[in-house]
Design a protein around this motif. Sequence first.
Motif, PDB file in Angstrom:
ATOM      1  N   THR A 142      12.688 -25.575 -52.144  1.00 44.41           N
ATOM      2  CA  THR A 142      12.706 -26.880 -53.303  1.00 44.41           C
ATOM      3  C   THR A 142      12.263 -28.125 -52.540  1.00 44.41           C
ATOM      4  O   THR A 142      12.146 -28.215 -51.586  1.00 44.41           O
ATOM      5  CB  THR A 142      14.116 -26.825 -53.707  1.00 44.41           C
ATOM      6  N   ASN A 160      14.344 -33.986 -54.364  1.00 39.27           N
ATOM      7  CA  ASN A 160      14.715 -34.148 -55.430  1.00 39.27           C
ATOM      8  C   ASN A 160      15.415 -33.749 -56.523  1.00 39.27           C
ATOM      9  O   ASN A 160      16.323 -34.054 -57.185  1.00 39.27           O
ATOM     10  CB  ASN A 160      13.168 -34.519 -56.369  1.00 39.27           C
ATOM     11  N   ASN A 161      15.259 -32.015 -56.600  1.00 40.04           N
ATOM     12  CA  ASN A 161      16.090 -31.512 -57.362  1.00 40.04           C
ATOM     13  C   ASN A 161      17.492 -31.291 -56.889  1.00 40.04           C
ATOM     14  O   ASN A 161      18.442 -31.339 -57.580  1.00 40.04           O
ATOM     15  CB  ASN A 161      15.449 -29.781 -57.032  1.00 40.04           C
ATOM     16  N   LYS A 165      19.226 -34.590 -58.055  1.00 36.36           N
ATOM     17  CA  LYS A 165      20.058 -34.224 -59.296  1.00 36.36           C
ATOM     18  C   LYS A 165      21.166 -33.796 -59.373  1.00 36.36           C
ATOM     19  O   LYS A 165      22.153 -34.034 -60.051  1.00 36.36           O
ATOM     20  CB  LYS A 165      18.641 -33.643 -60.106  1.00 36.36           C
ATOM     21  N   TRP A 225      18.406 -33.939 -67.141  1.00 41.05           N
ATOM     22  CA  TRP A 225      17.496 -33.561 -66.248  1.00 41.05           C
ATOM     23  C   TRP A 225      17.085 -31.949 -66.374  1.00 41.05           C
ATOM     24  O   TRP A 225      17.928 -31.299 -66.990  1.00 41.05           O
ATOM     25  CB  TRP A 225      18.045 -33.855 -64.848  1.00 41.05           C
ATOM     26  N   ILE A 259      15.018 -28.695 -64.257  1.00 39.61           N
ATOM     27  CA  ILE A 259      14.507 -28.003 -62.953  1.00 39.61           C
ATOM     28  C   ILE A 259      14.011 -26.898 -63.373  1.00 39.61           C
ATOM     29  O   ILE A 259      14.578 -25.952 -63.799  1.00 39.61           O
ATOM     30  CB  ILE A 259      15.786 -27.634 -62.048  1.00 39.61           C
ATOM     31  N   LEU A 278      12.647 -23.787 -56.943  1.00 36.93           N
ATOM     32  CA  LEU A 278      12.777 -24.769 -57.613  1.00 36.93           C
ATOM     33  C   LEU A 278      11.811 -25.842 -57.803  1.00 36.93           C
ATOM     34  O   LEU A 278      11.285 -26.157 -56.707  1.00 36.93           O
ATOM     35  CB  LEU A 278      14.052 -25.389 -57.308  1.00 36.93           C
ATOM     36  N   VAL A 326       9.966 -29.290 -59.681  1.00 39.54           N
ATOM     37  CA  VAL A 326      10.021 -30.422 -60.149  1.00 39.54           C
ATOM     38  C   VAL A 326       9.834 -30.438 -61.696  1.00 39.54           C
ATOM     39  O   VAL A 326       8.461 -30.211 -61.758  1.00 39.54           O
ATOM     40  CB  VAL A 326       9.732 -31.532 -59.309  1.00 39.54           C
TER      41      VAL A 326
END
Length: 408
Positions: free
Chosen positions: A131, A134-135, A138, A150, A152, A164, A166
Amino acid sequence: MRSDEELQSILVLMFARKITIAISSFAKSMAARRELSRLPLKEPRAYQGAHPQISQPKEVACYSRDADRTVHFDRRALRTYRPPPLPVQLDEGFETFVEKAHARDDPAPLKDVLGALASKGVDVAASHIVTYRNNLNKLLLTPFQPDDDWEIGVERQGGGRVHLQVRETARKAAEEARRDERQRRFCYWGYKFEALCTADADAGGEREGWRPPSPSDLGTCAHLCSTAELSRLRAHYAERQPAPAAPAAAVDANEEFCCVMSLGLERIKILMAAEIDCADEARDGGGGGFVELKTSKAPRSARDTANFERNKLLRYWVQSFLAGVPKIVVGFRDDQGEVTSVQPLRTMQIPRMVRGKPHGWDPSVALRFGHTVLDWVLREAAKLPADDGAQLVLRFEPSERALILYAT
Protein backbone atom coordinates in the motif's frame (compact mmCIF):
# COMPACT_ATOMS: atom_id res chain seq x y z
CA MET A 1 -12.31 40.09 -25.70
CA ARG A 2 -14.52 38.67 -22.98
CA SER A 3 -15.46 40.79 -19.98
CA ASP A 4 -14.53 39.80 -16.42
CA GLU A 5 -18.19 38.93 -15.78
CA GLU A 6 -18.25 36.59 -18.78
CA LEU A 7 -15.02 34.88 -17.72
CA GLN A 8 -16.33 34.45 -14.18
CA SER A 9 -19.54 32.89 -15.51
CA ILE A 10 -17.53 30.49 -17.66
CA LEU A 11 -15.42 29.43 -14.67
CA VAL A 12 -18.53 28.87 -12.56
CA LEU A 13 -20.03 26.70 -15.30
CA MET A 14 -16.79 24.73 -15.64
CA PHE A 15 -16.65 24.05 -11.89
CA ALA A 16 -20.34 23.10 -11.86
CA ARG A 17 -19.77 20.68 -14.74
CA LYS A 18 -16.80 19.06 -12.97
CA ILE A 19 -18.86 18.62 -9.80
CA THR A 20 -21.79 17.18 -11.76
CA ILE A 21 -19.50 14.71 -13.53
CA ALA A 22 -17.91 13.65 -10.23
CA ILE A 23 -21.29 13.08 -8.54
CA SER A 24 -22.65 11.24 -11.58
CA SER A 25 -19.57 9.00 -11.72
CA PHE A 26 -19.92 8.28 -8.00
CA ALA A 27 -23.62 7.39 -8.39
CA LYS A 28 -22.86 5.00 -11.24
CA SER A 29 -20.05 3.31 -9.33
CA MET A 30 -22.25 2.90 -6.25
CA ALA A 31 -24.99 1.33 -8.35
CA ALA A 32 -22.53 -1.23 -9.68
CA ARG A 33 -21.33 -2.23 -6.20
CA ARG A 34 -22.46 -5.16 -4.11
CA GLU A 35 -21.98 -5.02 -0.36
CA LEU A 36 -19.93 -7.91 1.01
CA SER A 37 -19.43 -6.96 4.62
CA ARG A 38 -19.46 -4.01 7.01
CA LEU A 39 -17.64 -3.07 10.19
CA PRO A 40 -19.29 -0.54 12.55
CA LEU A 41 -17.21 2.37 13.82
CA LYS A 42 -17.29 2.56 17.61
CA GLU A 43 -16.53 5.50 19.87
CA PRO A 44 -12.78 6.16 20.30
CA ARG A 45 -12.77 4.93 23.91
CA ALA A 46 -13.80 1.47 22.67
CA TYR A 47 -10.37 1.11 21.03
CA GLN A 48 -8.33 2.21 24.02
CA GLY A 49 -5.87 -0.25 25.50
CA ALA A 50 -2.34 -1.51 25.12
CA HIS A 51 -0.59 -0.63 21.88
CA PRO A 52 -0.68 -3.44 19.34
CA GLN A 53 2.76 -4.79 18.59
CA ILE A 54 4.27 -2.78 15.74
CA SER A 55 7.76 -3.21 14.31
CA GLN A 56 10.10 -0.37 13.41
CA PRO A 57 9.71 0.47 9.69
CA LYS A 58 12.69 -0.72 7.66
CA GLU A 59 13.59 0.61 4.22
CA VAL A 60 13.68 -2.19 1.64
CA ALA A 61 13.46 -0.25 -1.64
CA CYS A 62 13.02 3.25 -3.04
CA TYR A 63 12.52 5.25 -6.19
CA SER A 64 12.94 8.82 -7.43
CA ARG A 65 10.75 10.71 -9.86
CA ASP A 66 11.97 13.46 -12.21
CA ALA A 67 10.08 16.57 -13.22
CA ASP A 68 8.84 14.70 -16.31
CA ARG A 69 7.60 11.87 -14.01
CA THR A 70 10.34 9.47 -15.15
CA VAL A 71 11.03 6.89 -12.43
CA HIS A 72 14.51 5.82 -11.30
CA PHE A 73 15.04 3.09 -8.73
CA ASP A 74 17.56 5.06 -6.71
CA ARG A 75 17.86 7.95 -4.22
CA ARG A 76 18.72 10.80 -6.59
CA ALA A 77 15.64 12.85 -5.63
CA LEU A 78 16.23 12.64 -1.86
CA ARG A 79 17.17 16.11 -0.67
CA THR A 80 18.92 17.27 2.50
CA TYR A 81 17.29 19.49 5.11
CA ARG A 82 18.84 22.85 5.88
CA PRO A 83 17.17 25.42 8.15
CA PRO A 84 15.74 28.21 5.98
CA PRO A 85 16.78 31.84 6.50
CA LEU A 86 13.98 33.76 8.23
CA PRO A 87 11.71 35.45 7.51
CA VAL A 88 10.73 33.85 4.20
CA GLN A 89 7.86 34.62 1.83
CA LEU A 90 6.08 31.47 0.70
CA ASP A 91 4.03 33.27 -1.93
CA GLU A 92 7.04 34.16 -4.07
CA GLY A 93 7.16 32.19 -7.31
CA PHE A 94 3.51 31.08 -7.27
CA GLU A 95 3.02 32.17 -10.88
CA THR A 96 5.61 29.62 -12.09
CA PHE A 97 4.45 26.73 -9.86
CA VAL A 98 4.28 23.38 -11.69
CA GLU A 99 1.52 21.32 -10.09
CA LYS A 100 1.69 17.55 -9.80
CA ALA A 101 0.40 15.64 -12.81
CA HIS A 102 -1.80 12.62 -12.14
CA ALA A 103 -3.38 10.06 -14.37
CA ARG A 104 -7.12 10.72 -14.58
CA ASP A 105 -8.37 7.59 -12.82
CA ASP A 106 -5.21 6.33 -11.15
CA PRO A 107 -3.69 9.04 -8.92
CA ALA A 108 -1.09 6.79 -7.27
CA PRO A 109 -0.52 3.51 -9.12
CA LEU A 110 1.35 0.76 -7.28
CA LYS A 111 3.30 -0.31 -10.36
CA ASP A 112 6.25 1.93 -9.45
CA VAL A 113 6.24 0.58 -5.90
CA LEU A 114 6.21 -2.99 -7.18
CA GLY A 115 8.94 -2.12 -9.66
CA ALA A 116 11.13 -0.74 -6.86
CA LEU A 117 10.58 -3.89 -4.81
CA ALA A 118 11.44 -6.08 -7.80
CA SER A 119 14.64 -4.07 -8.42
CA LYS A 120 15.80 -5.00 -4.90
CA GLY A 121 14.65 -8.61 -5.11
CA VAL A 122 12.06 -8.20 -2.33
CA ASP A 123 9.65 -11.13 -2.06
CA VAL A 124 6.26 -9.41 -2.22
CA ALA A 125 4.47 -12.71 -1.68
CA ALA A 126 5.82 -12.82 1.89
CA SER A 127 3.70 -9.79 2.82
CA HIS A 128 -0.02 -9.49 3.50
CA ILE A 129 -0.55 -5.91 2.30
CA VAL A 130 1.13 -3.61 -0.24
CA THR A 131 0.00 0.00 0.00
CA TYR A 132 0.80 3.67 0.00
CA ARG A 133 0.98 5.38 3.38
CA ASN A 134 -1.95 7.60 2.38
CA ASN A 135 -4.35 4.67 2.81
CA LEU A 136 -3.10 3.88 6.30
CA ASN A 137 -3.34 7.56 7.24
CA LYS A 138 -7.04 7.46 6.38
CA LEU A 139 -7.61 4.39 8.51
CA LEU A 140 -5.80 5.54 11.62
CA LEU A 141 -7.42 8.98 11.61
CA THR A 142 -10.99 7.70 11.23
CA PRO A 143 -11.92 7.36 14.95
CA PHE A 144 -10.99 11.02 15.42
CA GLN A 145 -12.45 12.33 12.14
CA PRO A 146 -15.73 10.40 11.69
CA ASP A 147 -17.34 13.03 9.46
CA ASP A 148 -14.96 12.57 6.49
CA ASP A 149 -15.74 9.84 3.98
CA TRP A 150 -12.96 8.02 2.16
CA GLU A 151 -12.40 5.07 -0.15
CA ILE A 152 -9.59 2.59 -0.71
CA GLY A 153 -9.34 0.19 -3.63
CA VAL A 154 -8.67 -3.40 -2.53
CA GLU A 155 -7.18 -5.75 -5.11
CA ARG A 156 -7.02 -9.40 -4.06
CA GLN A 157 -3.81 -11.24 -4.89
CA GLY A 158 -2.72 -14.86 -4.59
CA GLY A 159 -2.19 -16.34 -1.16
CA GLY A 160 -4.66 -13.98 0.48
CA ARG A 161 -2.46 -10.91 -0.10
CA VAL A 162 -4.11 -7.59 -0.98
CA HIS A 163 -2.93 -4.47 -2.74
CA LEU A 164 -4.50 -1.24 -1.49
CA GLN A 165 -5.02 1.42 -4.14
CA VAL A 166 -5.49 5.15 -3.51
CA ARG A 167 -8.96 6.32 -4.56
CA GLU A 168 -10.81 9.64 -4.54
CA THR A 169 -14.38 10.06 -3.33
CA ALA A 170 -16.96 12.22 -5.09
CA ARG A 171 -16.65 14.71 -2.22
CA LYS A 172 -12.90 14.97 -2.72
CA ALA A 173 -13.25 15.33 -6.49
CA ALA A 174 -15.86 18.07 -6.02
CA GLU A 175 -13.62 19.91 -3.56
CA GLU A 176 -10.77 19.71 -6.05
CA ALA A 177 -13.00 21.09 -8.81
CA ARG A 178 -14.06 24.02 -6.59
CA ARG A 179 -10.50 24.92 -5.62
CA ASP A 180 -9.92 28.66 -6.07
CA GLU A 181 -6.66 30.57 -6.38
CA ARG A 182 -6.39 31.10 -2.62
CA GLN A 183 -6.58 27.33 -2.00
CA ARG A 184 -4.04 26.70 -4.76
CA ARG A 185 -1.72 29.14 -3.03
CA PHE A 186 -2.09 27.26 0.27
CA CYS A 187 -1.03 24.10 -1.56
CA TYR A 188 1.89 25.93 -3.16
CA TRP A 189 3.09 27.26 0.18
CA GLY A 190 3.75 23.72 1.37
CA TYR A 191 5.86 22.91 -1.68
CA LYS A 192 7.63 26.27 -1.46
CA PHE A 193 8.57 25.64 2.15
CA GLU A 194 10.03 22.27 1.14
CA ALA A 195 12.06 23.99 -1.60
CA LEU A 196 13.36 26.62 0.82
CA CYS A 197 14.35 23.96 3.36
CA THR A 198 16.19 21.83 0.81
CA ALA A 199 17.74 24.44 -1.50
CA ASP A 200 21.05 23.34 -3.00
CA ALA A 201 23.77 25.96 -2.64
CA ASP A 202 25.42 24.83 -5.88
CA ALA A 203 22.19 24.83 -7.88
CA GLY A 204 20.40 27.92 -6.67
CA GLY A 205 23.07 30.34 -5.49
CA GLU A 206 24.64 30.66 -2.07
CA ARG A 207 22.31 30.00 0.86
CA GLU A 208 22.83 32.55 3.54
CA GLY A 209 21.66 32.29 7.11
CA TRP A 210 20.87 35.18 9.43
CA ARG A 211 23.21 38.18 9.26
CA PRO A 212 23.37 41.29 11.46
CA PRO A 213 21.24 44.09 9.97
CA SER A 214 23.41 46.45 7.91
CA PRO A 215 22.31 49.50 5.86
CA SER A 216 24.98 48.60 3.29
CA ASP A 217 23.16 45.33 2.63
CA LEU A 218 19.46 46.09 2.65
CA GLY A 219 18.55 42.44 2.38
CA THR A 220 19.41 42.13 6.06
CA CYS A 221 17.28 44.99 7.37
CA ALA A 222 14.40 45.54 4.94
CA HIS A 223 11.97 43.92 7.38
CA LEU A 224 13.05 46.38 10.12
CA CYS A 225 12.55 49.63 8.19
CA SER A 226 9.59 51.65 7.05
CA THR A 227 9.10 52.14 3.33
CA ALA A 228 10.32 55.74 3.51
CA GLU A 229 13.39 54.83 5.57
CA LEU A 230 14.22 51.96 3.22
CA SER A 231 13.97 54.30 0.22
CA ARG A 232 16.42 56.78 1.83
CA LEU A 233 18.87 53.99 2.68
CA ARG A 234 18.66 52.53 -0.81
CA ALA A 235 19.49 55.91 -2.36
CA HIS A 236 22.35 56.58 0.07
CA TYR A 237 23.99 53.16 -0.27
CA ALA A 238 23.13 52.53 -3.93
CA GLU A 239 26.72 51.76 -4.94
CA ARG A 240 27.25 49.25 -2.14
CA GLN A 241 24.22 47.07 -2.82
CA PRO A 242 25.00 43.52 -4.02
CA ALA A 243 23.88 42.53 -7.47
CA PRO A 244 20.33 41.20 -7.53
CA ALA A 245 20.13 37.46 -7.12
CA ALA A 246 19.13 35.29 -10.03
CA PRO A 247 15.43 34.35 -9.97
CA ALA A 248 14.77 31.17 -8.05
CA ALA A 249 13.96 28.04 -10.01
CA ALA A 250 10.27 27.20 -10.38
CA VAL A 251 8.86 24.92 -7.71
CA ASP A 252 7.93 21.62 -9.37
CA ALA A 253 5.65 19.26 -7.44
CA ASN A 254 6.41 16.37 -9.80
CA GLU A 255 9.88 15.73 -8.41
CA GLU A 256 9.75 13.34 -5.46
CA PHE A 257 11.51 10.63 -3.51
CA CYS A 258 9.56 7.62 -2.32
CA CYS A 259 10.76 5.10 0.25
CA VAL A 260 9.27 1.60 0.43
CA MET A 261 9.31 0.15 3.94
CA SER A 262 8.46 -3.12 5.58
CA LEU A 263 6.69 -3.08 8.92
CA GLY A 264 4.56 -5.40 11.00
CA LEU A 265 1.32 -4.67 12.85
CA GLU A 266 0.77 -7.69 15.06
CA ARG A 267 0.72 -10.62 12.60
CA ILE A 268 0.10 -8.42 9.54
CA LYS A 269 3.15 -7.87 7.34
CA ILE A 270 2.97 -4.64 5.37
CA LEU A 271 5.00 -3.18 2.51
CA MET A 272 4.27 0.54 2.54
CA ALA A 273 5.45 3.29 0.18
CA ALA A 274 5.78 6.81 1.55
CA GLU A 275 6.85 10.03 -0.12
CA ILE A 276 9.72 11.54 1.88
CA ASP A 277 10.39 15.28 2.01
CA CYS A 278 14.08 15.16 2.87
CA ALA A 279 16.77 13.70 5.10
CA ASP A 280 18.56 15.29 8.03
CA GLU A 281 22.24 16.02 7.60
CA ALA A 282 24.45 13.19 8.85
CA ARG A 283 25.81 13.84 12.31
CA ASP A 284 28.90 12.26 13.86
CA GLY A 285 29.33 10.01 10.88
CA GLY A 286 25.83 8.54 11.16
CA GLY A 287 22.61 9.05 9.23
CA GLY A 288 20.35 11.81 10.48
CA GLY A 289 17.11 10.09 9.47
CA PHE A 290 14.22 11.36 7.37
CA VAL A 291 12.51 14.71 7.99
CA GLU A 292 8.90 15.72 7.39
CA LEU A 293 8.30 19.39 6.47
CA LYS A 294 5.04 21.16 7.34
CA THR A 295 3.60 24.67 7.37
CA SER A 296 0.88 25.90 9.68
CA LYS A 297 -0.71 29.20 10.59
CA ALA A 298 0.93 30.55 13.74
CA PRO A 299 -1.41 30.15 16.76
CA ARG A 300 -2.57 33.45 18.19
CA SER A 301 -4.71 32.22 21.07
CA ALA A 302 -5.23 29.30 23.41
CA ARG A 303 -8.03 28.12 21.12
CA ASP A 304 -5.69 28.17 18.10
CA THR A 305 -3.13 26.14 20.04
CA ALA A 306 -5.76 23.58 21.08
CA ASN A 307 -6.93 23.20 17.46
CA PHE A 308 -3.33 22.78 16.30
CA GLU A 309 -2.66 20.07 18.90
CA ARG A 310 -6.00 18.31 18.37
CA ASN A 311 -5.92 18.18 14.59
CA LYS A 312 -2.58 18.95 13.01
CA LEU A 313 -0.35 17.29 15.59
CA LEU A 314 -2.48 14.15 15.26
CA ARG A 315 -2.03 14.08 11.49
CA TYR A 316 1.67 14.87 11.77
CA TRP A 317 2.16 12.05 14.26
CA VAL A 318 0.23 9.43 12.26
CA GLN A 319 2.06 10.23 9.03
CA SER A 320 5.55 10.30 10.51
CA PHE A 321 5.09 7.43 12.98
CA LEU A 322 3.98 5.03 10.25
CA ALA A 323 7.12 5.71 8.21
CA GLY A 324 9.50 5.87 11.15
CA VAL A 325 10.32 9.53 10.44
CA PRO A 326 11.90 10.83 13.66
CA LYS A 327 11.73 14.57 13.01
CA ILE A 328 9.09 17.04 11.83
CA VAL A 329 9.92 20.67 11.06
CA VAL A 330 6.98 23.09 11.18
CA GLY A 331 7.19 26.53 9.60
CA PHE A 332 4.70 28.88 11.27
CA ARG A 333 3.29 31.47 8.86
CA ASP A 334 0.86 34.37 8.82
CA ASP A 335 -2.14 34.86 6.53
CA GLN A 336 0.07 36.30 3.79
CA GLY A 337 2.39 33.30 3.75
CA GLU A 338 5.36 34.79 5.61
CA VAL A 339 7.18 32.27 7.80
CA THR A 340 8.72 33.94 10.83
CA SER A 341 9.56 30.92 12.99
CA VAL A 342 10.45 27.26 12.59
CA GLN A 343 9.86 24.59 15.23
CA PRO A 344 11.40 21.10 15.11
CA LEU A 345 9.32 18.31 16.69
CA ARG A 346 10.32 14.79 17.64
CA THR A 347 7.69 12.37 16.39
CA MET A 348 7.86 10.07 19.41
CA GLN A 349 7.34 12.99 21.80
CA ILE A 350 4.18 14.36 20.16
CA PRO A 351 1.70 12.13 22.10
CA ARG A 352 3.18 13.47 25.34
CA MET A 353 2.45 17.03 24.21
CA VAL A 354 -1.32 16.35 24.25
CA ARG A 355 -1.54 13.76 27.03
CA GLY A 356 -4.04 14.70 29.73
CA LYS A 357 -5.36 17.76 27.88
CA PRO A 358 -9.11 18.20 27.19
CA HIS A 359 -8.38 18.21 23.47
CA GLY A 360 -5.85 15.36 23.68
CA TRP A 361 -5.94 12.10 21.75
CA ASP A 362 -4.73 8.57 22.47
CA PRO A 363 -2.31 7.05 19.92
CA SER A 364 -3.35 3.53 20.94
CA VAL A 365 -6.85 4.25 19.59
CA ALA A 366 -5.46 4.90 16.10
CA LEU A 367 -3.23 1.82 16.10
CA ARG A 368 -5.79 -0.60 17.57
CA PHE A 369 -8.46 0.61 15.15
CA GLY A 370 -6.09 0.33 12.20
CA HIS A 371 -5.19 -3.24 13.14
CA THR A 372 -8.87 -4.15 13.56
CA VAL A 373 -9.74 -2.88 10.08
CA LEU A 374 -6.78 -4.42 8.26
CA ASP A 375 -7.35 -7.79 9.92
CA TRP A 376 -11.04 -7.65 8.95
CA VAL A 377 -10.25 -6.74 5.31
CA LEU A 378 -7.77 -9.62 4.99
CA ARG A 379 -10.25 -12.11 6.44
CA GLU A 380 -13.06 -10.93 4.17
CA ALA A 381 -10.86 -10.95 1.07
CA ALA A 382 -9.74 -14.49 1.87
CA LYS A 383 -13.36 -15.66 1.63
CA LEU A 384 -13.54 -14.75 -2.05
CA PRO A 385 -12.73 -17.17 -4.87
CA ALA A 386 -8.98 -17.50 -5.27
CA ASP A 387 -8.68 -15.50 -8.49
CA ASP A 388 -5.97 -12.88 -8.60
CA GLY A 389 -7.05 -9.35 -9.36
CA ALA A 390 -10.53 -9.39 -7.78
CA GLN A 391 -11.50 -5.73 -7.33
CA LEU A 392 -13.08 -4.52 -4.10
CA VAL A 393 -13.70 -1.11 -2.59
CA LEU A 394 -13.42 -0.28 1.09
CA ARG A 395 -15.51 2.78 1.92
CA PHE A 396 -16.08 4.63 5.16
CA GLU A 397 -19.61 6.02 5.21
CA PRO A 398 -19.99 8.74 7.88
CA SER A 399 -23.81 8.74 7.72
CA GLU A 400 -23.85 5.05 8.72
CA ARG A 401 -20.77 5.17 10.97
CA ALA A 402 -19.53 2.05 9.25
CA LEU A 403 -16.77 0.75 6.99
CA ILE A 404 -18.30 -1.12 4.07
CA LEU A 405 -16.52 -3.57 1.79
CA TYR A 406 -17.99 -3.72 -1.71
CA ALA A 407 -17.43 -5.99 -4.69
CA THR A 408 -17.25 -4.08 -7.97
